[in-house]
Design a protein around this motif. Sequence first.
Motif, short mmCIF file in Angstrom:
data_model
loop_
_atom_site.label_atom_id
_atom_site.label_comp_id
_atom_site.label_asym_id
_atom_site.label_seq_id
_atom_site.Cartn_x
_atom_site.Cartn_y
_atom_site.Cartn_z
N ILE A 53 -14.66 45.47 26.87
CA ILE A 53 -14.29 45.15 28.13
C ILE A 53 -13.79 43.49 27.92
N HIS A 54 -12.90 43.08 28.66
CA HIS A 54 -12.43 41.67 28.78
C HIS A 54 -13.59 40.68 28.68
N SER A 57 -15.28 39.11 31.99
CA SER A 57 -14.93 39.89 33.07
C SER A 57 -16.03 40.23 33.90
N THR A 58 -16.02 40.04 35.07
CA THR A 58 -17.30 40.25 36.07
C THR A 58 -17.03 41.79 36.48
N ARG A 59 -15.97 42.36 36.50
CA ARG A 59 -16.02 43.93 36.79
C ARG A 59 -15.99 44.66 35.69
N ASN A 60 -16.37 44.44 34.56
CA ASN A 60 -16.19 45.31 33.38
C ASN A 60 -14.94 46.12 33.10
N VAL A 61 -13.94 45.40 33.16
CA VAL A 61 -12.50 45.83 32.97
C VAL A 61 -12.34 46.16 31.58
#
Length: 152
Positions: A53-54, A57-61
């Motif tokens: 993930i990036h 990233s707080t959204r686990n993109v």
Amino acid sequence: MRVGRPIKALPQPLCDYCGTHAALVKSGEAPYPYREDHGPLWICTACQAWIGIHARSTRNVPLGRLADGALRDAKSRLHDTLEPLVAGKIRRDRVNPFEARAKAIRWVSGELGFEPVPASIHNLSLEQCEQAIQYVEAFVAHRRAASSGGTV
């Protein structure tokens, strides 16, 4: 009841190989493929395909598409093949490694006509990686022959 902007659902990538939803795993969990903590991954346990993930990233993109062993190997070889060009770009133009690598990927993708032009190695398919490796190796060999005064 929540008032305000709606919260988007977490991205849950689909496996390109079997079509199932990938699971988010972290270091220490059973299907985590690394011995050390490399950060969270999206993984398809059936195919052993995963992607990181990036950072931050707080959204686990996810970084790109899930990759099986063959695709991970091809991406690694492409990365190694591009590295001399990236190092030259860093020295010549005084850009950071991320910018130099992104420009190298855009260059080779444009030369080979990949549509859409991928932003990074993470979005390339196995066939695209193999084509890019062959193209870059031929390009480097041609430049070496030209600079050494040999016939092309």
